[in-house]
Scaffold this motif. Structure first.
Motif, PDB file in Angstrom:
ATOM      1  N   THR A 143       0.625  -1.091  -0.121  1.00 38.41           N
ATOM      2  CA  THR A 143      -0.159   0.116   0.114  1.00 38.41           C
ATOM      3  C   THR A 143       0.812   1.199   0.030  1.00 38.41           C
ATOM      4  O   THR A 143       0.587   2.268  -0.659  1.00 38.41           O
ATOM      5  N   ALA A 144       1.947   1.240   0.702  1.00 38.31           N
ATOM      6  CA  ALA A 144       2.731   2.419   0.969  1.00 38.31           C
ATOM      7  C   ALA A 144       3.422   2.543  -0.457  1.00 38.31           C
ATOM      8  O   ALA A 144       3.498   3.717  -1.039  1.00 38.31           O
ATOM      9  N   ARG A 145       3.941   1.598  -1.083  1.00 37.59           N
ATOM     10  CA  ARG A 145       4.359   1.762  -2.486  1.00 37.59           C
ATOM     11  C   ARG A 145       3.577   2.317  -3.409  1.00 37.59           C
ATOM     12  O   ARG A 145       3.919   3.247  -4.204  1.00 37.59           O
ATOM     13  N   HIS A 146       2.368   1.803  -3.323  1.00 37.89           N
ATOM     14  CA  HIS A 146       1.262   2.183  -4.410  1.00 37.89           C
ATOM     15  C   HIS A 146       0.979   3.636  -4.398  1.00 37.89           C
ATOM     16  O   HIS A 146       0.537   4.478  -5.144  1.00 37.89           O
ATOM     17  N   ASN A 147       1.129   4.262  -2.974  1.00 42.87           N
ATOM     18  CA  ASN A 147       0.803   5.502  -2.600  1.00 42.87           C
ATOM     19  C   ASN A 147       2.298   6.515  -2.802  1.00 42.87           C
ATOM     20  O   ASN A 147       2.325   7.787  -2.233  1.00 42.87           O
ATOM     21  N   GLY A 148       3.213   5.834  -3.397  1.00 41.99           N
ATOM     22  CA  GLY A 148       4.287   6.770  -3.667  1.00 41.99           C
ATOM     23  C   GLY A 148       5.409   6.852  -2.481  1.00 41.99           C
ATOM     24  O   GLY A 148       5.967   7.634  -2.478  1.00 41.99           O
ATOM     25  N   ILE A 149       5.413   6.033  -1.517  1.00 44.35           N
ATOM     26  CA  ILE A 149       6.095   6.118  -0.221  1.00 44.35           C
ATOM     27  C   ILE A 149       7.299   5.173  -0.272  1.00 44.35           C
ATOM     28  O   ILE A 149       6.994   3.909  -0.644  1.00 44.35           O
TER      29      ILE A 149
END
Length: 194
Positions: A18-24
């Motif tokens: 989820t973090a990667r999906h949100n650019g984190i």
């Protein structure tokens, strides 16, 4: 305010995906986890300290393509009174379900990718979280398709519970049965039980 703090401030469960999906970035994600007292609850999944773990929600967050089915759906739809010890999901053939099965809490069934969404719906689980699960008629199709893997007593009791329901939709059941090429088998069971 830190961007990751804004994104995660209301969430009891976090995943690296989820973090990667949100650019984190991975670094910022793990830094946030460490600084805010989250604990590891599975590979790449974390929860706030002290939160009662909703396994179904965690599984659905870790594997968004998975749909709860079979024993999980029997219990949810009231077709069985046995709460499953191992969660059951369906994924498409070729999906790497290894992540799901590593902790021994989950069993995966496989279907062709174009059949994965047949009868898929979103339901509220006992924790109040929304998860993907198959509807009543798809659940019966799964029961019949997996009949050789299910105890005869359970098979019989689930079928009888379905037949007794006022909200059953036999037309939809036969439509789904056609997609799975089990119309004759379903028809035979319906003729015997109705």
């Amino acid at each position: 305010m830190d961007e990751s703090r804004m994104l995660f401030q209301e969430d009891d469960y976090l995943t690296l995906e989820t973090a990667r999906h949100n650019g984190i970035s991975k670094y910022r994600f793990y830094k946030f986890i460490q600084e805010n007292g989250y604990e590891r609850i599975g590979k790449g999944a974390y929860s706030r300290e002290g939160v009662l773990i909703d396994d179904l929600y965690v599984i659905s967050r870790r594997c968004p393509k998975a749909v709860f089915s079979h024993d999980e759906a029997f219990y949810y739809h009231g077709l069985s009174d046995r709460e499953p010890l191992i969660h059951t999901v369906t994924v498409y053939s070729g999906y790497n379900a290894h992540r799901l099965k590593t902790d021994g809490k989950c069993k995966a069934y496989f279907v062709k990718e174009d059949l994965l969404d047949v009868g898929k719906t979103i339901v509220k689980d006992s924790f109040g979280n929304y998860i993907p699960m198959y509807d009543l008629e798809r659940t019966i199709c799964d029961l019949v398709r997996s009949r050789n893997l299910i105890e005869i007593q359970e098979f019989s009791s689930v079928m009888k519970a379905y037949i007794a329901r006022k909200d059953k939709n036999l037309n939809l059941l036969m439509e789904y049965a056609g997609k799975f090429h089990i119309e004759n088998i379903i028809r035979m069971y319906m003729e015997v039980l109705l």
